[in-house]
Design a protein around this motif. Sequence first.
Motif, mmCIF file in Angstrom:
data_model
loop_
_atom_site.group_PDB
_atom_site.id
_atom_site.type_symbol
_atom_site.label_atom_id
_atom_site.label_comp_id
_atom_site.label_asym_id
_atom_site.label_seq_id
_atom_site.Cartn_x
_atom_site.Cartn_y
_atom_site.Cartn_z
ATOM 1 N N THR A 1 39.192 46.462 29.527
ATOM 2 C CA THR A 1 40.282 47.315 28.875
ATOM 3 C C THR A 1 41.292 47.088 28.461
ATOM 4 O O THR A 1 41.804 47.283 27.608
ATOM 5 C CB THR A 1 40.112 48.064 29.864
ATOM 6 N N VAL A 2 41.510 45.878 29.059
ATOM 7 C CA VAL A 2 42.110 45.491 28.180
ATOM 8 C C VAL A 2 43.016 44.300 26.880
ATOM 9 O O VAL A 2 44.045 44.227 26.189
ATOM 10 C CB VAL A 2 43.339 43.854 29.908
ATOM 11 N N LEU A 3 41.579 43.710 26.564
ATOM 12 C CA LEU A 3 41.909 43.454 25.783
ATOM 13 C C LEU A 3 41.241 44.839 24.847
ATOM 14 O O LEU A 3 41.829 44.284 23.249
ATOM 15 C CB LEU A 3 40.573 42.688 25.623
ATOM 16 N N LEU A 4 41.102 45.153 24.454
ATOM 17 C CA LEU A 4 40.892 47.085 23.538
ATOM 18 C C LEU A 4 42.378 47.481 23.635
ATOM 19 O O LEU A 4 42.666 47.216 22.665
ATOM 20 C CB LEU A 4 39.869 48.006 24.325
ATOM 21 N N ALA A 5 42.917 47.240 24.563
ATOM 22 C CA ALA A 5 44.203 48.081 24.878
ATOM 23 C C ALA A 5 45.128 47.504 24.376
ATOM 24 O O ALA A 5 45.803 47.991 23.348
ATOM 25 C CB ALA A 5 45.254 48.384 26.295
ATOM 26 N N LEU A 6 45.346 46.568 24.532
ATOM 27 C CA LEU A 6 45.986 45.260 24.191
ATOM 28 C C LEU A 6 46.058 45.449 22.236
ATOM 29 O O LEU A 6 47.323 45.584 21.504
ATOM 30 C CB LEU A 6 45.670 43.873 23.610
#
Length: 244
Positions: A198-203
Amino acid sequence: MTDSPGPAADPGRAGGHDEPGRHPPMPTISLGLLALGAGATDALSWAGLGGSFTSVMTGNLVLVGLALGEPAPMGAVRPAVAICAFIVGVYFAAIWLRRARAEDATSWPDRVSITLGMVALVQVGVLLCWLAGLGERGPGQQSVLIALSAIAMGAQSATVSALALAGAATTYLTGTLASLTTELATTGRPATMRRRFTVLLALLLGAVLEAALLTGVRPVAPALQLVATLAAIAVMALRRPARP
């Protein structure tokens, strides 16, 4: 680019925890929003403020090295400003947060919410400076925006690190990518793997959206990271149980 951890051990690696009896995991959506804001902040500083990062400090170290080795020392100014400002943000946030676990028995330590509120205030300053035209002026004025953005990202990094939660990095994500890949190849915990993804995609999404704002509605480009931080704070507040 590689990345550098905040003041605590990198919670984006396997060393974080989701143990009972400690603070329950920050909602993945809040982490995603903070990572989205970090992606937007780096995109703004790179594409709109002369080519530096405000959350990926090892990338800035490489840029400083390139500038000194070419030699083109003036090219080191912006990334060096970002590094120094990031350290300031981490340092003072870490001092404020170091006793959060000891002092707060609630699910969401008040100090975490307060620190993210301060991050939002700094981002308001970035937006106001941008609206005043500092982003379109010379290196000196742009460095002010870079410094403010890097302070905000440093404080955000320290805040998330203080939670000591597995997969909960929002600014320095090379370790998160490596950990996720390792977990996919072995036997990672599904909840932690979802958080990392999730955090990778959000970045990535934050960078995409910021690029669109810089192209289409440039005057309000820095508003995205502010909105993301405020939304993360709101989610935290909604998930916080009522006090007895």
